[in-house]
Write a protein that holds these residues in place. Structure first.
Motif, PDB file in Angstrom:
ATOM      1  N   ILE A  28      -8.205 -24.959  -0.724  1.00 46.82           N
ATOM      2  CA  ILE A  28      -8.355 -23.908  -1.785  1.00 46.82           C
ATOM      3  C   ILE A  28      -8.478 -24.011  -2.921  1.00 46.82           C
ATOM      4  O   ILE A  28      -9.430 -23.459  -4.175  1.00 46.82           O
ATOM      5  CB  ILE A  28      -7.596 -22.185  -1.377  1.00 46.82           C
ATOM      6  N   GLU A  29      -7.535 -24.581  -3.886  1.00 50.97           N
ATOM      7  CA  GLU A  29      -7.373 -25.007  -5.174  1.00 50.97           C
ATOM      8  C   GLU A  29      -8.636 -25.285  -5.187  1.00 50.97           C
ATOM      9  O   GLU A  29      -9.494 -25.290  -6.343  1.00 50.97           O
ATOM     10  CB  GLU A  29      -6.194 -25.148  -5.494  1.00 50.97           C
ATOM     11  N   PHE A  30      -8.651 -26.932  -4.505  1.00 48.24           N
ATOM     12  CA  PHE A  30     -10.034 -27.810  -4.833  1.00 48.24           C
ATOM     13  C   PHE A  30     -11.072 -27.299  -4.287  1.00 48.24           C
ATOM     14  O   PHE A  30     -11.823 -27.126  -5.522  1.00 48.24           O
ATOM     15  CB  PHE A  30      -9.655 -28.883  -3.498  1.00 48.24           C
ATOM     16  N   MET A  31     -10.980 -25.776  -3.884  1.00 48.78           N
ATOM     17  CA  MET A  31     -12.671 -25.741  -3.493  1.00 48.78           C
ATOM     18  C   MET A  31     -13.067 -24.695  -4.501  1.00 48.78           C
ATOM     19  O   MET A  31     -14.428 -24.571  -5.845  1.00 48.78           O
ATOM     20  CB  MET A  31     -12.604 -24.937  -2.321  1.00 48.78           C
ATOM     21  N   LEU A  32     -11.628 -24.324  -5.815  1.00 47.12           N
ATOM     22  CA  LEU A  32     -12.168 -23.376  -6.478  1.00 47.12           C
ATOM     23  C   LEU A  32     -12.748 -24.335  -7.814  1.00 47.12           C
ATOM     24  O   LEU A  32     -13.301 -23.813  -8.770  1.00 47.12           O
ATOM     25  CB  LEU A  32     -10.903 -22.588  -7.141  1.00 47.12           C
ATOM     26  N   VAL A  33     -11.985 -25.311  -7.695  1.00 41.72           N
ATOM     27  CA  VAL A  33     -12.585 -25.698  -8.885  1.00 41.72           C
ATOM     28  C   VAL A  33     -13.377 -26.921  -8.642  1.00 41.72           C
ATOM     29  O   VAL A  33     -14.236 -27.188 -10.469  1.00 41.72           O
ATOM     30  CB  VAL A  33     -10.395 -27.015  -9.941  1.00 41.72           C
ATOM     31  N   LEU A  34     -13.915 -27.008  -7.654  1.00 45.01           N
ATOM     32  CA  LEU A  34     -14.564 -28.451  -7.745  1.00 45.01           C
ATOM     33  C   LEU A  34     -16.225 -27.531  -8.137  1.00 45.01           C
ATOM     34  O   LEU A  34     -17.043 -28.500  -9.084  1.00 45.01           O
ATOM     35  CB  LEU A  34     -15.262 -28.482  -6.266  1.00 45.01           C
ATOM     36  N   PRO A  35     -16.357 -26.395  -8.262  1.00 45.60           N
ATOM     37  CA  PRO A  35     -17.655 -25.949  -9.005  1.00 45.60           C
ATOM     38  C   PRO A  35     -17.819 -26.577 -10.572  1.00 45.60           C
ATOM     39  O   PRO A  35     -19.172 -27.429 -11.027  1.00 45.60           O
ATOM     40  CB  PRO A  35     -18.130 -25.144  -8.890  1.00 45.60           C
ATOM     41  N   ILE A  36     -16.749 -26.402 -11.217  1.00 45.48           N
ATOM     42  CA  ILE A  36     -16.410 -26.160 -12.202  1.00 45.48           C
ATOM     43  C   ILE A  36     -16.476 -28.259 -12.681  1.00 45.48           C
ATOM     44  O   ILE A  36     -17.706 -28.302 -13.556  1.00 45.48           O
ATOM     45  CB  ILE A  36     -15.043 -26.158 -12.807  1.00 45.48           C
ATOM     46  N   MET A  37     -15.836 -28.601 -12.067  1.00 49.94           N
ATOM     47  CA  MET A  37     -15.891 -30.394 -12.671  1.00 49.94           C
ATOM     48  C   MET A  37     -17.143 -31.175 -11.332  1.00 49.94           C
ATOM     49  O   MET A  37     -17.795 -31.731 -12.748  1.00 49.94           O
ATOM     50  CB  MET A  37     -14.994 -31.112 -11.047  1.00 49.94           C
ATOM     51  N   LEU A  38     -18.140 -30.361 -10.994  1.00 48.50           N
ATOM     52  CA  LEU A  38     -19.553 -30.621 -10.984  1.00 48.50           C
ATOM     53  C   LEU A  38     -20.447 -30.625 -12.458  1.00 48.50           C
ATOM     54  O   LEU A  38     -21.081 -31.411 -12.402  1.00 48.50           O
ATOM     55  CB  LEU A  38     -19.939 -30.212  -9.627  1.00 48.50           C
ATOM     56  N   LEU A  39     -20.253 -28.584 -11.989  1.00 46.82           N
ATOM     57  CA  LEU A  39     -21.355 -28.959 -13.671  1.00 46.82           C
ATOM     58  C   LEU A  39     -21.061 -29.398 -14.540  1.00 46.82           C
ATOM     59  O   LEU A  39     -21.488 -30.151 -15.691  1.00 46.82           O
ATOM     60  CB  LEU A  39     -21.071 -27.395 -14.112  1.00 46.82           C
ATOM     61  N   LEU A  40     -19.653 -29.798 -14.978  1.00 48.99           N
ATOM     62  CA  LEU A  40     -19.432 -31.018 -15.955  1.00 48.99           C
ATOM     63  C   LEU A  40     -19.767 -32.317 -16.004  1.00 48.99           C
ATOM     64  O   LEU A  40     -20.120 -33.123 -17.168  1.00 48.99           O
ATOM     65  CB  LEU A  40     -17.986 -30.624 -16.352  1.00 48.99           C
ATOM     66  N   LEU A  41     -19.699 -32.833 -15.322  1.00 50.63           N
ATOM     67  CA  LEU A  41     -19.993 -34.163 -14.331  1.00 50.63           C
ATOM     68  C   LEU A  41     -21.559 -34.195 -14.403  1.00 50.63           C
ATOM     69  O   LEU A  41     -22.233 -34.897 -15.227  1.00 50.63           O
ATOM     70  CB  LEU A  41     -19.744 -34.253 -12.682  1.00 50.63           C
ATOM     71  N   LEU A  42     -22.371 -33.293 -14.005  1.00 49.09           N
ATOM     72  CA  LEU A  42     -23.384 -33.555 -14.627  1.00 49.09           C
ATOM     73  C   LEU A  42     -24.090 -32.880 -15.768  1.00 49.09           C
ATOM     74  O   LEU A  42     -25.138 -33.872 -16.192  1.00 49.09           O
ATOM     75  CB  LEU A  42     -24.604 -32.298 -13.377  1.00 49.09           C
ATOM     76  N   GLY A  43     -23.671 -31.869 -15.776  1.00 52.55           N
ATOM     77  CA  GLY A  43     -23.903 -31.731 -17.568  1.00 52.55           C
ATOM     78  C   GLY A  43     -23.639 -33.066 -18.639  1.00 52.55           C
ATOM     79  O   GLY A  43     -24.473 -32.882 -19.268  1.00 52.55           O
ATOM     80  N   LEU A  44     -22.723 -33.749 -18.043  1.00 54.48           N
ATOM     81  CA  LEU A  44     -22.272 -34.867 -18.627  1.00 54.48           C
ATOM     82  C   LEU A  44     -23.342 -36.151 -18.198  1.00 54.48           C
ATOM     83  O   LEU A  44     -24.014 -36.423 -19.606  1.00 54.48           O
ATOM     84  CB  LEU A  44     -20.823 -35.968 -18.325  1.00 54.48           C
ATOM     85  N   ILE A  45     -23.986 -36.495 -17.522  1.00 59.73           N
ATOM     86  CA  ILE A  45     -24.592 -37.385 -17.186  1.00 59.73           C
ATOM     87  C   ILE A  45     -26.332 -36.869 -17.951  1.00 59.73           C
ATOM     88  O   ILE A  45     -26.942 -37.613 -18.643  1.00 59.73           O
ATOM     89  CB  ILE A  45     -25.143 -37.302 -15.272  1.00 59.73           C
ATOM     90  N   GLY A  46     -26.524 -35.432 -17.941  1.00 59.49           N
ATOM     91  CA  GLY A  46     -28.065 -35.274 -18.512  1.00 59.49           C
ATOM     92  C   GLY A  46     -27.408 -35.474 -20.235  1.00 59.49           C
ATOM     93  O   GLY A  46     -28.927 -35.487 -20.311  1.00 59.49           O
ATOM     94  N   VAL A  47     -26.671 -35.089 -20.388  1.00 55.74           N
ATOM     95  CA  VAL A  47     -26.369 -35.898 -22.277  1.00 55.74           C
ATOM     96  C   VAL A  47     -26.790 -36.691 -22.505  1.00 55.74           C
ATOM     97  O   VAL A  47     -27.239 -37.478 -23.492  1.00 55.74           O
ATOM     98  CB  VAL A  47     -25.009 -35.023 -22.579  1.00 55.74           C
TER      99      VAL A  47
END
Length: 150
Positions: A28-47
């Motif tokens: 449950i904790e992982f599923m709560l944190v996963l969207p935030i981690m993915l958004l940060l990772l995809l944003g980093l790729i875009g930058v």
């Protein structure tokens, strides 16, 4: 066995939580944190992509201004030099670039400033729907003509 500590206090044994319950809690904790981690990772790729494109477009403008100065303001030589730099860049395509070469007078004379402007519009490798899907990079370089083109 009698455990004695310095103050005579005997610590309580650790509370045992069933193994299945601990695993479910971590999921449950992982599923709560996963969207935030993915958004940060995809944003980093875009930058990273935007920074690469910015570097390539700046190099293209500088190379085109240099080539235009050497050729005496011939825009075809400057444009082909800029297109070559853009084509060899990481993730950049010449079809997405607009290149403009200008001289202060026509025909361009020696020591006249030659200005090259490169506009690039690209699509992100990993678009973030609703946030960022496209980007725009612009570079301008000016150099004095080194020979007459009369």
């Amino acid at each position: 066995m009698n455990q004695r500590t310095f103050s005579g206090y005997r610590p309580l044994p650790p509370r045992r939580v069933p193994h299945a319950r601990r695993r479910g809690q971590a999921l449950i904790e992982f599923m709560l944190v996963l969207p935030i981690m993915l958004l940060l990772l995809l944003g980093l790729i875009g930058v990273g992509q935007i920074l690469l494109a910015n570097y390539t477009i700046n190099q293209a403008a500088r190379v085109a201004a240099h080539q235009g100065a050497l050729s005496g303001g011939m825009s075809s030589a400057a444009i082909s030099a800029a297109e070559q730099v853009i084509a060899t860049g990481v993730g950049t395509d010449t079809h997405n670039a607009q290149i403009a070469v200008q001289c202060s007078r026509n025909p361009c004379r020696r020591y006249d400033p030659i200005t090259v402007q490169v506009d690039y519009r690209g699509v992100l490798w990993v678009p973030l729907p609703g946030l960022l899907e496209q980007f725009h990079v612009q570079a301008v370089a000016t150099r004095a003509a080194e020979r007459d083109s009369q």
